[in-house]
Design a protein around this motif. Structure first.
Motif, PDB file in Angstrom:
ATOM      1  N   UNK A 133       0.854  -1.198   0.000  1.00  0.00           N
ATOM      2  CA  UNK A 133       0.000   0.000   0.000  1.00  0.00           C
ATOM      3  C   UNK A 133       0.883   1.238   0.000  1.00  0.00           C
ATOM      4  N   UNK A 134       0.538   2.216  -0.840  1.00  0.00           N
ATOM      5  CA  UNK A 134       1.453   3.323  -1.130  1.00  0.00           C
ATOM      6  C   UNK A 134       0.795   4.675  -0.877  1.00  0.00           C
ATOM      7  N   UNK A 135       1.554   5.584  -0.295  1.00  0.00           N
ATOM      8  CA  UNK A 135       1.183   6.992  -0.229  1.00  0.00           C
ATOM      9  C   UNK A 135       2.247   7.763  -1.004  1.00  0.00           C
ATOM     10  N   UNK A 136       1.805   8.519  -2.007  1.00  0.00           N
ATOM     11  CA  UNK A 136       2.734   9.202  -2.902  1.00  0.00           C
ATOM     12  C   UNK A 136       2.643  10.709  -2.722  1.00  0.00           C
ATOM     13  N   UNK A 137       3.788  11.373  -2.832  1.00  0.00           N
ATOM     14  CA  UNK A 137       3.859  12.831  -2.730  1.00  0.00           C
ATOM     15  C   UNK A 137       4.689  13.372  -3.891  1.00  0.00           C
ATOM     16  N   UNK A 138       4.102  14.292  -4.648  1.00  0.00           N
ATOM     17  CA  UNK A 138       4.778  14.931  -5.775  1.00  0.00           C
ATOM     18  C   UNK A 138       4.808  16.437  -5.547  1.00  0.00           C
ATOM     19  N   UNK A 139       5.925  17.064  -5.908  1.00  0.00           N
ATOM     20  CA  UNK A 139       6.041  18.512  -5.906  1.00  0.00           C
ATOM     21  C   UNK A 139       6.320  19.009  -7.306  1.00  0.00           C
ATOM     22  N   UNK A 140       6.570  20.306  -7.473  1.00  0.00           N
ATOM     23  CA  UNK A 140       6.832  20.867  -8.798  1.00  0.00           C
ATOM     24  C   UNK A 140       7.978  20.141  -9.507  1.00  0.00           C
ATOM     25  N   UNK A 141       7.736  19.742 -10.745  1.00  0.00           N
ATOM     26  CA  UNK A 141       8.740  19.043 -11.531  1.00  0.00           C
ATOM     27  C   UNK A 141       8.752  17.542 -11.349  1.00  0.00           C
ATOM     28  N   UNK A 142       7.972  17.014 -10.410  1.00  0.00           N
ATOM     29  CA  UNK A 142       7.959  15.569 -10.162  1.00  0.00           C
ATOM     30  C   UNK A 142       7.040  14.850 -11.137  1.00  0.00           C
ATOM     31  N   UNK A 143       7.359  13.586 -11.406  1.00  0.00           N
ATOM     32  CA  UNK A 143       6.582  12.768 -12.338  1.00  0.00           C
ATOM     33  C   UNK A 143       6.870  11.305 -12.036  1.00  0.00           C
ATOM     34  N   UNK A 144       6.066  10.420 -12.614  1.00  0.00           N
ATOM     35  CA  UNK A 144       6.226   8.983 -12.386  1.00  0.00           C
ATOM     36  C   UNK A 144       6.269   8.283 -13.735  1.00  0.00           C
ATOM     37  N   UNK A 145       7.326   7.529 -13.972  1.00  0.00           N
ATOM     38  CA  UNK A 145       7.498   6.845 -15.247  1.00  0.00           C
ATOM     39  C   UNK A 145       6.440   5.764 -15.437  1.00  0.00           C
TER      40      UNK A 145
END
Length: 243
Positions: A133-145
């Motif tokens: 189980x995952x909790x994800x955090x992205x900020x400016x410039x972040x991405x997921x392949x």
């Protein structure tokens, strides 16, 4: 149009109140389907705030370090916070008939029992005994392949991501991406803006597509486009554990 509904009542009722026949049709057609609003903004914030409670997690992954993209995600430990455990348990029985139908169309085994607990026990016996189980955090410039969350031979073919922040207010960019490798054709892509409090059910690895020769596998991958501003949190519910 902004969804202003305020979900109320037990978690399982909120999941059950979706039009599951319509969701199944969308999953068959596109490999993903958006639910109605499941969490209030306040409930979303409480789940997102768990990210800073390090004791809830077994590990943190820096995506840039592993060349997965940019940003961070954390895997919960097996001692799941109540909201995470409840949402996972509520979705499983609704996704199970779709999973079994897909296996039947593809002529594959359908090893999933009626009980999520029994299925996870089977995962653990096979050596997949780490929480996924995952909790994800992205900020400016972040991405997921683009990728697939396959952690071993024990696999559930559907999973869910729940948006915890409001697009256009808390962040911009960060669309959920999927690609479908079509039989004897170029790949097809799609993008979904995930509204706050809504879930997106999507394909873990592949799904059945009808061809002139019968049913065929369509491999699917998912990812996240670049976040342009703000901060984006999502909760990932995976129905198998990791090796």
């Amino acid at each position: 149009m902004i969804d202003t509904t305020r979900p109320a009542g037990p978690v399982d009722r909120r999941v059950d109140d979706n039009d599951w026949a319509e969701l199944a049709d969308e999953l068959h057609e596109y490999g993903n389907a958006l639910t109605r609003r499941l969490l209030t903004p306040e409930e979303c914030r409480k789940v997102a705030d768990l990210y800073d409670e390090i004791a809830c997690f077994r590990t943190t992954v820096d995506m840039a370090r592993h060349r997965f993209g940019s940003g961070q995600y954390r895997y919960f430990s097996h001692d799941l916070p109540a909201p995470v455990r409840e949402w996972r348990e509520a979705f499983y029985p609704r996704l199970l008939p779709i999973a079994r139908d897909w296996a039947d169309k593809l002529g594959k085994p359908a090893p999933w029992p009626d009980s999520l607990g029994e299925w996870l026990g089977m995962c653990h016996e096979a050596g997949q005994d780490r929480s996924a189980q995952i909790l994800l955090r992205y900020g400016p410039g972040d991405w997921n392949a683009l990728h697939r969350d396959v952690f071993g031979d024990m696999l559930f073919p559907l999973q869910v991501v729940i948006g915890l922040d409001a697009p256009g207010e808390d962040f911009t960019g960060g669309e959920f991406l999927m690609t479908e490798q079509r039989p004897r054709a170029q790949s097809r892509g799609s993008s979904t803006t995930l509204p706050q409090g809504h879930g997106l059910v999507f394909t873990t690895r592949d799904r059945p597509v009808a061809t002139k020769r019968g049913w065929s596998n369509a491999p699917m991958r998912h990812g996240v486009s670049t976040v342009r501003s703000g901060r984006r949190h999502t909760l990932g519910l995976v129905f198998h554990d990791a090796a």
